[in-house]
Enzyme design. Structure first.
Site, PDB file in Angstrom:
ATOM      1  N   HIS A   1       0.792  -1.232   0.000  1.00 42.30           N
ATOM      2  CA  HIS A   1       0.000   0.000   0.000  1.00 42.30           C
ATOM      3  C   HIS A   1       0.823   1.280   0.000  1.00 42.30           C
ATOM      4  O   HIS A   1       0.271   2.362  -0.159  1.00 42.30           O
ATOM      5  CB  HIS A   1      -0.948   0.037   1.205  1.00 42.30           C
ATOM      6  CG  HIS A   1      -0.248   0.325   2.503  1.00 42.30           C
ATOM      7  ND1 HIS A   1       0.357  -0.652   3.246  1.00 42.30           N
ATOM      8  CD2 HIS A   1      -0.044   1.486   3.174  1.00 42.30           C
ATOM      9  CE1 HIS A   1       0.902  -0.100   4.325  1.00 42.30           C
ATOM     10  NE2 HIS A   1       0.679   1.187   4.301  1.00 42.30           N
TER      11      HIS A   1
HETATM   12  C1  UD1 Z   1      -2.125   5.961   5.200  1.00 34.76           C
HETATM   13  C2  UD1 Z   1      -0.814   6.496   5.767  1.00 34.76           C
HETATM   14  C3  UD1 Z   1       0.262   5.427   5.719  1.00 34.76           C
HETATM   15  C4  UD1 Z   1      -0.219   4.160   6.406  1.00 34.76           C
HETATM   16  C5  UD1 Z   1      -1.549   3.722   5.827  1.00 34.76           C
HETATM   17  C6  UD1 Z   1      -2.067   2.557   6.601  1.00 34.76           C
HETATM   18  C7  UD1 Z   1      -0.478   8.893   5.376  1.00 34.76           C
HETATM   19  C8  UD1 Z   1       0.256   9.917   4.611  1.00 34.76           C
HETATM   20  N1  UD1 Z   1      -0.335   7.628   4.979  1.00 34.76           N
HETATM   21  O1  UD1 Z   1      -1.893   5.663   3.837  1.00 34.76           O
HETATM   22  O2  UD1 Z   1       1.421   5.883   6.398  1.00 34.76           O
HETATM   23  O3  UD1 Z   1       0.734   3.153   6.244  1.00 34.76           O
HETATM   24  O4  UD1 Z   1      -2.495   4.790   5.917  1.00 34.76           O
HETATM   25  O5  UD1 Z   1      -3.031   1.832   5.947  1.00 34.76           O
HETATM   26  O6  UD1 Z   1      -1.156   9.217   6.323  1.00 34.76           O
HETATM   27  N2  UD1 Z   1      -9.155   4.805   0.769  1.00 34.76           N
HETATM   28  C9  UD1 Z   1     -10.402   4.229   0.699  1.00 34.76           C
HETATM   29  N3  UD1 Z   1     -11.025   3.914   1.867  1.00 34.76           N
HETATM   30  C10 UD1 Z   1     -10.498   4.144   3.089  1.00 34.76           C
HETATM   31  C11 UD1 Z   1      -9.229   4.742   3.148  1.00 34.76           C
HETATM   32  C12 UD1 Z   1      -8.575   5.065   1.992  1.00 34.76           C
HETATM   33  O7  UD1 Z   1     -10.927   3.985  -0.381  1.00 34.76           O
HETATM   34  O8  UD1 Z   1     -11.125   3.818   4.106  1.00 34.76           O
HETATM   35  C13 UD1 Z   1      -8.423   5.103  -0.494  1.00 34.76           C
HETATM   36  C14 UD1 Z   1      -8.754   6.463  -1.079  1.00 34.76           C
HETATM   37  O9  UD1 Z   1      -8.729   6.337  -2.474  1.00 34.76           O
HETATM   38  C15 UD1 Z   1      -7.595   7.315  -0.615  1.00 34.76           C
HETATM   39  C16 UD1 Z   1      -6.447   6.318  -0.621  1.00 34.76           C
HETATM   40  O10 UD1 Z   1      -7.033   5.084  -0.229  1.00 34.76           O
HETATM   41  O11 UD1 Z   1      -7.349   8.404  -1.441  1.00 34.76           O
HETATM   42  C17 UD1 Z   1      -5.302   6.666   0.303  1.00 34.76           C
HETATM   43  O12 UD1 Z   1      -5.756   6.856   1.637  1.00 34.76           O
HETATM   44  P1  UD1 Z   1      -4.904   7.761   2.680  1.00 34.76           P
HETATM   45  O13 UD1 Z   1      -5.516   7.670   4.006  1.00 34.76           O
HETATM   46  O14 UD1 Z   1      -4.692   9.116   2.099  1.00 34.76           O
HETATM   47  O15 UD1 Z   1      -3.496   7.090   2.685  1.00 34.76           O
HETATM   48  P2  UD1 Z   1      -3.092   5.556   2.825  1.00 34.76           P
HETATM   49  O16 UD1 Z   1      -2.501   5.118   1.545  1.00 34.76           O
HETATM   50  O17 UD1 Z   1      -4.221   4.787   3.389  1.00 34.76           O
HETATM   51  N1  UDP Z   2      -3.779  -5.317   8.884  1.00 30.45           N
HETATM   52  C1  UDP Z   2      -5.068  -5.838   9.053  1.00 30.45           C
HETATM   53  N2  UDP Z   2      -5.741  -6.258   7.942  1.00 30.45           N
HETATM   54  C2  UDP Z   2      -5.212  -6.190   6.689  1.00 30.45           C
HETATM   55  C3  UDP Z   2      -3.903  -5.662   6.539  1.00 30.45           C
HETATM   56  C4  UDP Z   2      -3.224  -5.219   7.661  1.00 30.45           C
HETATM   57  O1  UDP Z   2      -5.565  -5.929  10.183  1.00 30.45           O
HETATM   58  O2  UDP Z   2      -5.899  -6.584   5.728  1.00 30.45           O
HETATM   59  C5  UDP Z   2      -3.053  -4.874  10.090  1.00 30.45           C
HETATM   60  C6  UDP Z   2      -1.702  -5.514  10.268  1.00 30.45           C
HETATM   61  O3  UDP Z   2      -1.823  -6.757  10.916  1.00 30.45           O
HETATM   62  C7  UDP Z   2      -0.977  -4.478  11.102  1.00 30.45           C
HETATM   63  C8  UDP Z   2      -1.541  -3.171  10.603  1.00 30.45           C
HETATM   64  O4  UDP Z   2      -2.750  -3.506   9.928  1.00 30.45           O
HETATM   65  O5  UDP Z   2      -1.301  -4.617  12.475  1.00 30.45           O
HETATM   66  C9  UDP Z   2      -0.599  -2.508   9.667  1.00 30.45           C
HETATM   67  O6  UDP Z   2      -1.220  -1.441   9.069  1.00 30.45           O
HETATM   68  P1  UDP Z   2      -0.863  -0.938   7.595  1.00 30.45           P
HETATM   69  O7  UDP Z   2      -0.140  -1.989   6.856  1.00 30.45           O
HETATM   70  O8  UDP Z   2      -2.125  -0.413   7.030  1.00 30.45           O
HETATM   71  O9  UDP Z   2       0.042   0.341   7.889  1.00 30.45           O
HETATM   72  P2  UDP Z   2       1.563   0.554   8.292  1.00 30.45           P
HETATM   73  O10 UDP Z   2       1.876  -0.315   9.454  1.00 30.45           O
HETATM   74  O11 UDP Z   2       2.402   0.255   7.089  1.00 30.45           O
HETATM   75  O12 UDP Z   2       1.606   2.001   8.599  1.00 30.45           O
END
Ligand code: UD1
Ligand code: UDP
Length: 358
Positions: free
Chosen positions: A203
């Protein structure tokens, strides 16, 4: 003492769960949810499964560009903090929610505590790296999960307020793995046999937003066989935009993101894990599953030094080769603490109040 915990994204919720439980034993907690993540399987499922109390405020900010999203959060959080006047703001990890929470509080001269402080990838192109550096520098208390994190802060001149506590993700994993083994039916539901599949998650912006990297990762996963891929919504969107979605779905088992308990069981039962997630790298280590990290660097350097994690970037050949032959056996350390990080953090926070008022 009244503490405002500010969260908004999946990894924030998982880190909040053990800390919130600990706070509520001796203090009052107010939960502010920015709404950065909002799909059921990225948000509510964690509150339900992990027994996190309903947020007191839900700001409903949602997705957007970095400036727009962070700016909206900053406004919303400031309003709540001005109204509620908590004694401290608590922020988690490195998301835009973390930055907005820390900034809103510090501008109001409110003490800020950062959980998972001191992590560095030394790559300023990562949005998370900017968030970590800024949040650490405006926090009054920095709770570090590892010795490396303490060392990173020291190099940036931060010593006062820095505490080595262990990692709250070790606390929650220890609490939940046995529950997951007893209660999760995910292996049967997906007809999976332990150690007969690879588990993949992707991601990070550096992988999803670079069409070349995303294609090479997709190519690698497609050629591997027996890959289960709980797909982050960001990645689904970019795979569809890049016309990679149909092919991936033909050759890889792509599913919606899963809840924490199912995820832990999927991780523990996987032959190997392929990921670019920070949290998943740590969980792979703690569950003794070989981890192949599809990034060029990691903040969790100890897992690589110990031989349980290997960095392969977005290089198709390296990914496939590691999936075939990476086979660590070295002894492990208790590198993320004993599972009492949340308790130690709350003790320091309560003590800080005493000192602050002296
Ligand atoms: C964010 C964090 C990242 C973290 C990740 C965990 C920032 C800059 N990044 O990234 O560090 O590792 O969360 O998962 O804060 N979207 C949906 N539904 C949701 C959420 C997101 O469809 O519930 C889609 C949208 O298209 C959105 C994109 O995901 O634009 C990115 O979401 P965003 O929260 O901006 O960043 P993440 O990639 O989730
Ligand atoms: N995780 C989850 N379901 C999923 C993928 C990840 O519960 O389908 C959990 C994972 O076990 C870990 C956390 O989400 O505890 C990690 O979050 P993510 O990978 O979104 O973000 P990051 O740690 O890279 O910021």
């Amino acid at each position: 003492m009244r503490i405002a915990s500010i969260v908004g994204a999946r990894p924030n919720f998982i880190k909040l769960a053990p800390v919130s439980r600990e706070i509520r034993k001796d203090a009052e907690e107010l939960i502010i949810h920015t709404g950065q993540h909002y799909d059921y399987e990225m948000d509510k499922i964690f509150f339900q499964e992990l027994g996190i109390p309903e947020p007191d405020y839900h700001l409903g900010i949602g997705s957007g560009s970095h400036g727009h999203q962070t700016g909206e959060m900053l406004k919303g959080i400031e309003d709540v903090l001005m109204k509620e006047k908590p004694d401290m703001a608590l922020v988690f990890g490195d998301t835009n929610t973390t930055l907005a929470g820390a900034l809103a509080a510090t501008k109001l001269h409110m003490p800020v505590a950062h959980i998972e402080a001191g992590l560095r990838s030394f790559d300023r192109n990562m949005p998370e790296e900017i968030n970590r550096v800024l949040v650490d520098h405006c926090s009054d208390l920095q709770f570090c999960p590892t010795e490396t994190a303490v060392g990173n802060l020291k190099k940036e001149g931060m010593i006062k307020g820095v505490h080595l506590t262990g990692d709250v993700m070790a606390d929650i994993l220890k609490d939940c793995i046995r529950i997951a083994e007893k209660s999760s039916g995910i292996l049967d539901d997906l007809d999976l046999k332990p150690k007969e599949y690879y588990l993949a998650t992707v991601h990070r912006a550096e992988n999803t937003d670079d069409p070349g990297r995303l294609k090479r990762i997709t190519d690698a996963l497609c050629g591997m066989g027996d890959v289960l891929f709980p797909c982050h919504p960001r990645t689904e969107k970019l795979l569809r935009d890049g016309a990679l979605w149909d092919r991936l779905n033909k050759e890889v088992r792509v599913i919606k993101p899963v809840g924490y308990l199912d995820m832990l069981l999927l991780e523990k039962s996987a032959r190997k894990i392929l990921t670019d997630s920070g949290g998943v790298q740590k969980e792979a280590y703690m569950l003794k599953v070989p981890c192949i990290t599809m990034r060029d660097e990691t903040e969790w350097v100890e897992t690589v030094e110990d031989g349980w994690n290997v960095l392969v970037g977005a290089d198709k050949e390296k990914i496939v080769s590691a999936a075939r032959s990476f086979d660590p056996h070295s002894e492990q350390r208790e590198m993320f603490g004993k599972g009492d990080a949340s308790q130690r953090i709350v003790e320091v926070i309560l003590d800080f109040e005493g000192k602050d008022q002296e």
